[in-house]
Scaffold this motif. Sequence first.
Motif, PDB file in Angstrom:
ATOM      1  N   GLY A   1      59.619  38.031  26.652  1.00 62.70           N
ATOM      2  CA  GLY A   1      59.498  38.207  25.208  1.00 62.70           C
ATOM      3  C   GLY A   1      58.121  38.664  24.772  1.00 62.70           C
ATOM      4  N   THR A   2      57.320  39.147  25.731  1.00 66.46           N
ATOM      5  CA  THR A   2      55.964  39.597  25.423  1.00 66.46           C
ATOM      6  C   THR A   2      55.731  40.991  25.979  1.00 66.46           C
ATOM      7  N   VAL A   3      54.671  41.642  25.510  1.00 68.84           N
ATOM      8  CA  VAL A   3      54.162  42.881  26.103  1.00 68.84           C
ATOM      9  C   VAL A   3      52.671  42.685  26.324  1.00 68.84           C
ATOM     10  N   CYS A   4      52.260  42.737  27.578  1.00 71.44           N
ATOM     11  CA  CYS A   4      50.866  42.461  27.942  1.00 71.44           C
ATOM     12  C   CYS A   4      50.401  41.123  27.360  1.00 71.44           C
ATOM     13  N   GLY A   5      51.321  40.163  27.364  1.00 70.50           N
ATOM     14  CA  GLY A   5      51.004  38.820  26.889  1.00 70.50           C
ATOM     15  C   GLY A   5      51.100  38.633  25.394  1.00 70.50           C
ATOM     16  N   ILE A   6      51.389  39.697  24.650  1.00 68.88           N
ATOM     17  CA  ILE A   6      51.479  39.598  23.188  1.00 68.88           C
ATOM     18  C   ILE A   6      52.918  39.274  22.812  1.00 68.88           C
ATOM     19  N   PRO A   7      53.180  38.149  22.137  1.00 69.86           N
ATOM     20  CA  PRO A   7      54.556  37.789  21.767  1.00 69.86           C
ATOM     21  C   PRO A   7      55.142  38.781  20.764  1.00 69.86           C
ATOM     22  N   LEU A   8      56.418  39.123  20.970  1.00 70.68           N
ATOM     23  CA  LEU A   8      57.134  40.015  20.061  1.00 70.68           C
ATOM     24  C   LEU A   8      58.387  39.328  19.556  1.00 70.68           C
ATOM     25  N   PRO A   9      58.938  39.791  18.420  1.00 72.10           N
ATOM     26  CA  PRO A   9      60.164  39.178  17.895  1.00 72.10           C
ATOM     27  C   PRO A   9      61.323  39.300  18.880  1.00 72.10           C
ATOM     28  N   ALA A  10      62.227  38.368  18.842  1.00 71.21           N
ATOM     29  CA  ALA A  10      63.425  38.414  19.689  1.00 71.21           C
ATOM     30  C   ALA A  10      64.378  39.498  19.190  1.00 71.21           C
ATOM     31  N   GLY A  11      65.252  39.964  20.078  1.00 70.83           N
ATOM     32  CA  GLY A  11      66.325  40.867  19.688  1.00 70.83           C
ATOM     33  C   GLY A  11      65.986  42.339  19.714  1.00 70.83           C
ATOM     34  N   LEU A  12      64.820  42.720  20.217  1.00 71.64           N
ATOM     35  CA  LEU A  12      64.476  44.136  20.292  1.00 71.64           C
ATOM     36  C   LEU A  12      65.189  44.796  21.470  1.00 71.64           C
ATOM     37  N   ALA A  13      65.496  46.084  21.323  1.00 70.80           N
ATOM     38  CA  ALA A  13      66.158  46.851  22.383  1.00 70.80           C
ATOM     39  C   ALA A  13      65.189  47.872  22.961  1.00 70.80           C
TER      40      ALA A  13
END
Length: 318
Positions: free
Chosen positions: A148-160
């Motif tokens: 659920g992260t990109v390079c350790g940065i949390p992002l919202p759930a449900g992205l495609a």
Amino acid sequence: MTDANPTSLDLPGWRHVYSGKVRDLYRPTDDTQRMLVVASDRVSAFDHVLSPGIPGKGILLTTLSLWWFDRLAGSDGGRSIPNHLAASHVLTRGADGAANTPDDLQNLIPDAVTGRAMVVKSLDMQPIECVVRGYLTGSGWAEYRESGTVCGIPLPAGLANGDRLPEPIYTPAYKAPLGEHDENISYERTVDLVGAERAAELRDLSLEIYERAARTAEAHGVILADTKFEFGIDENGVMTLADEVLTSDSSRYWDAAAWASGTTAEERMASFDKQIVRDWLAANWAPPREGEPPALPADIVERTTARYRELLDRLTAA
């Protein structure tokens, strides 16, 4: 000339100092304050330089870099971002598609590299590769599915895969020594490497440039999914945009209409770069991919050239 192997050229007035996978650097024999950056026609994938090269690629990349340097110097309506060009390059294009160059600089560029070389200022380069991502894709998508992260940065759930991020994110990397892979690092680590003031400047400049470039691209029906920048410090202590900028080798561009209407990830995210080469090599050269890679077929070379040229033509169209 298509140079598939990273060998230096004998350029009058210049001495070779470095060759990367695509670019070659030269210093003048009588002036250490300038450098010549030459974009070759070489193409690489899976850490190998392939053969043959992509005819005209060096000219296309250099012309696009010069166009973006001009936009970011203020012609897009934004503030001027300092860049490493030794002087302004005239951005009209000749019959071969190359950016024309003023006489005072053209006289410094040897005929053998006309159209694919830039005369630039020598800088104290920063050890940070400044990556900005506006869309979820590539290694970021793989990490997001796992944590659920990109390079350790949390992002919202449900992205495609291929979705636009809520806002662009800055994901720096440490520029590894020659022959080693760059390493994704935290923002805090960039502070350790270059200090708090420089780290903030790198981050803020990168995000500003990305957002300005993304708006320009969208106006031409193109999505700038992600990109990377390099910066150096000039003799006056000014943070300066360097190397290539916003080319199809340093950035991921997609067709906006295809992204909106595509029903598969491949349709949505068909990029204007060497993805055609990577896909062909992945299908025709089995891991661990050691030794001499197979030669690229003529149709793969032609299709790749067309994608590079299409991006340049679309972005620079009036």
